[in-house]
Design an enzyme around this catalytic site. Structure first.
Site, PDB file in Angstrom:
ATOM      1  N   GLU A  25     -40.744 -19.408  -8.143  1.00  0.00           N
ATOM      2  CA  GLU A  25     -42.070 -20.033  -8.148  1.00  0.00           C
ATOM      3  C   GLU A  25     -42.016 -21.374  -8.885  1.00  0.00           C
ATOM      4  OE1 GLU A  25     -45.070 -17.429  -9.770  1.00  0.00           O
ATOM      5  OE2 GLU A  25     -46.700 -18.802  -9.230  1.00  0.00           O
ATOM      6  N   ASN A 172     -51.271 -14.721  -1.756  1.00  0.00           N
ATOM      7  CA  ASN A 172     -50.623 -13.962  -2.838  1.00  0.00           C
ATOM      8  C   ASN A 172     -51.687 -13.432  -3.786  1.00  0.00           C
ATOM      9  OD1 ASN A 172     -48.352 -13.378  -4.926  1.00  0.00           O
ATOM     10  ND2 ASN A 172     -49.783 -14.668  -6.051  1.00  0.00           N
ATOM     11  N   GLU A 173     -51.567 -12.186  -4.160  1.00  0.00           N
ATOM     12  CA  GLU A 173     -52.480 -11.571  -5.133  1.00  0.00           C
ATOM     13  C   GLU A 173     -53.920 -12.039  -4.892  1.00  0.00           C
ATOM     14  OE1 GLU A 173     -51.014 -11.687  -9.205  1.00  0.00           O
ATOM     15  OE2 GLU A 173     -49.317 -10.436  -8.641  1.00  0.00           O
ATOM     16  N   TYR A 239     -45.188  -4.903 -12.206  1.00  0.00           N
ATOM     17  CA  TYR A 239     -44.350  -5.368 -13.318  1.00  0.00           C
ATOM     18  C   TYR A 239     -44.237  -4.276 -14.373  1.00  0.00           C
ATOM     19  CZ  TYR A 239     -44.368 -10.155 -11.577  1.00  0.00           C
ATOM     20  OH  TYR A 239     -44.153 -11.276 -10.826  1.00  0.00           O
ATOM     21  N   GLU A 295     -42.932  -8.736  -5.759  1.00  0.00           N
ATOM     22  CA  GLU A 295     -42.835  -9.112  -7.180  1.00  0.00           C
ATOM     23  C   GLU A 295     -42.605  -7.837  -7.974  1.00  0.00           C
ATOM     24  OE1 GLU A 295     -45.723 -11.785  -8.902  1.00  0.00           O
ATOM     25  OE2 GLU A 295     -45.895 -12.906  -7.018  1.00  0.00           O
ATOM     26  N   GLN A 344     -38.129 -13.476 -11.870  1.00  0.00           N
ATOM     27  CA  GLN A 344     -37.878 -14.512 -10.892  1.00  0.00           C
ATOM     28  C   GLN A 344     -36.430 -15.000 -11.021  1.00  0.00           C
ATOM     29  OE1 GLN A 344     -40.865 -17.599 -10.743  1.00  0.00           O
ATOM     30  NE2 GLN A 344     -42.553 -16.145 -10.732  1.00  0.00           N
TER      31      GLN A 344
HETATM   32  O1  AHR Z   1     -44.412 -13.899 -11.456  1.00  0.00           O
HETATM   33  C1  AHR Z   1     -45.427 -14.412 -12.236  1.00  0.00           C
HETATM   34  C2  AHR Z   1     -46.812 -14.182 -11.650  1.00  0.00           C
HETATM   35  O2  AHR Z   1     -47.098 -12.815 -11.649  1.00  0.00           O
HETATM   36  C3  AHR Z   1     -47.009 -14.587 -10.213  1.00  0.00           C
HETATM   37  O3  AHR Z   1     -47.304 -15.931 -10.075  1.00  0.00           O
HETATM   38  C4  AHR Z   1     -48.176 -13.760  -9.801  1.00  0.00           C
HETATM   39  O4  AHR Z   1     -48.186 -13.500  -8.414  1.00  0.00           O
HETATM   40  C5  AHR Z   1     -48.054 -12.518 -10.658  1.00  0.00           C
HETATM   41  O5  AHR Z   1     -49.247 -12.200 -11.257  1.00  0.00           O
END
Ligand code: AHR
Length: 490
Positions: A25, A172-173, A239, A295, A344
């Site tokens: 990103e 995205n999101e 995450y 992600e 990432q």
């Molecule tokens: O990876 C960091 C961020 O986490 C991304 O930009 C977003 O899609 C997610 O919330």
């Protein structure tokens, strides 16, 4: 002695190589100062792209790269990132540190990067603050070879022939940074936008809709019901963030209790995939729509002294174990999971690579991807390991975790020992075939061990010779906090 059983007679799904995918990103020093240093840099580069990073990503056979975000995708206007550098608009990267984005890395540079790595590009379009026309024209610019305004513009910018673009994300999101939409609303917006993501010539686009955050089953339900017939993939973001946003803790200085907590949190991935898959199965029993975990990874506190908006964190053996467990999980669900992109690639969150000026180091997570690369496109095999729950302070994880696959006459086994202090003796039996020869590598170290710029090779895979042939299999001792890869010829 624990038993590990691999059944060559029971084959599962093909493990899509894209499960070993990546995500870069416009965030912190992932692109600028990481991957892209510009043509005039003293750091060796090709067209501004660091050659050492390209080499490292080629080495692990990186299959696919997602770009430009993340949250950045829904405020990115692609037209500002093409044409002569001096004419490119500057903008504020409001999500990530409020820094100036000069758009010097745009569509041409990204597709050049993918070409250099030898991976498929996966582009995420702007739904949150972009228009249908803007998204449609981006696809036309990249993939159309005939006579059209966008093809003409591309040619003016020095690229005669169209590129091949397979993967395209429609936002995205969109439940959060991509517009704060409700699923009922986004499902219709998705149907609208994706209509104009055209399939030009022979370029067949695999359309990926924004999927749920973590355990938002309602989002999945609504998307599958309203828009399931208009998508090829549905994303999932999860995450591992032990303690939540307020108490994620340091990426390096943590106790064993935090180690086990992190692993326990990471293992939630399996339940998440299973529960979203149940809903997907209801609407799509033939599995036309793939789950795209675009992600995932560890998210800890940023390294002290660094910009909080840049999400820079170190990477230890704890990260390696989380990566290994997660990849084993993805393999075992490869009948539904068709792609995953760790967050990432460089200098952000659970990175594969860290840079400091011209220095570059490979993280323990990178080495896991290296050990696991033979699973790419292999056939999943049925495997089982006798595991026991271990942990401290109420956190509990299985001590052993396995995945196995086969290509031609070769079995690939990846076995993880999560114990921070104890080895385990293993008897590995192979059903339906006999082992002719084997080779093995191990990645191991203390839970906090990591590589840094003064000591870049503290953690790296070593050849592991302490394996003996036994009747119907192999006998060995797996070290604590380690990930073992065994290649067996049958
Ligand atoms: O990876 C960091 C961020 O986490 C991304 O930009 C977003 O899609 C997610 O919330």
């Amino acid at each position: 002695m624990r038993e590990l059983f691999i059944n060559t007679a029971k084959k599962g799904s093909k493990i899509n190589k894209n499960i070993y995918g990546h995500f870069a990103e416009h965030l912190g020093h992932c692109i600028y100062g990481g991957i892209f240093v510009g043509k005039n840099s003293i750091i060796p580069n090709m067209n501004g792209i660091r050659t050492d990073i390209v080499k490292a990503l080629r080495e692990i056979k990186a299959p696919v790269l997602r770009w430009p975000g993340g949250c950045f995708a829904d405020e990115y206007h692609w037209i500002d990132g093409i044409g002569p550098l001096e004419n490119r608009k500057k903008m504020v990267n409001t999500h990530w540190g409020g820094v100036t984005e000069d758009n010097s890395f745009g569509t041409h540079e990204f597709l050049d990067l993918c070409n250099q790595i030898g991976c498929e590009p996966y582009i995420t379009g702007n739904v949150g603050s972009g228009t249908v026309r803007e998204m449609s024209e981006w696809v036309e610019y990249i993939t159309f070879d005939g006579i059209s305004p966008m093809a003409q513009l591309r040619k003016q910018n020095g690229r005669e022939k169209s590129w091949k673009l397979k993967y395209f994300g429609v936002g995205n999101e969109n439940w959060g940074c991509g517009g704060n939409m409700r699923p009922e609303y986004y499902a219709d917006v998705y149907r609208n936008y994706q209509t104009y993501v055209r399939q030009y010539d022979h370029n067949k686009i695999f359309k990926i809709a924004c999927g749920p955050n973590t355990d938002d089953l309602h989002w999945t339900e609504v998307m599958m019901k309203i828009a399931g017939n208009y998508m090829d993939g549905l994303s999932l973001h999860y995450y591992t963030s032990p303690g939540g946003p307020k108490g994620r803790g340091s990426a390096v200085n943590f106790e064993r209790s935090k180690y086990y907590e992190t692993l326990q949190e990471a293992l939630r991935m399996e339940k998440l995939i299973e529960s979203h898959s149940i809903i997907m199965d209801k609407y799509d029993p033939e599995k036309h729509v793939g789950l795209v975990v675009d992600e995932w990874g560890n998210w800890f506190d940023v390294q002290e002294g660094t910009n909080p908006g840049f999400l820079f964190q170190q990477n230890t053996m704890r990260d390696a174990i989380v990566a290994a467990l997660t990849l084993n999980i993805f393999n075992s669900h490869s009948n539904r999971v068709v792609m995953a992109n760790i967050a990432q690639t460089v200098n952000v969150l659970q990175s594969m690579i860290l840079t400091e000026g011209e220095k570059m180091i490979l993280t323990p997570t990178y080495h896991v991807f290296d050990l696991y690369k033979d699973h790419q496109d292999a056939e999943l095999l049925d495997s089982y390991v006798e595991a026991q729950e271990i942990g401290v302070d109420g956190f509990s994880v299985p001590d052993l975790h396995v995945s196995a696959s086969k290509t031609d006459d070769t079995i690939h086994v990846t076995l993880v020992n999560t114990s921070d202090s104890e080895s385990r003796e293993i008897l590995c039996r192979i059903g339906g075939a006999s082992a002719k020869s084997f080779a093995s590598k191990i990645l191991t170290g203390a839970i906090n061990a990591h590589n840094d710029f003064d000591n870049p090779n503290q953690i790296k895979p070593k050849s592991f010779d302490d394996i003996k042939m036994a009747e119907n299999g192999l006998c060995f001792t797996i070290l604590p906090c380690s990930c073992l890869e065994i290649t067996i010829k049958v």
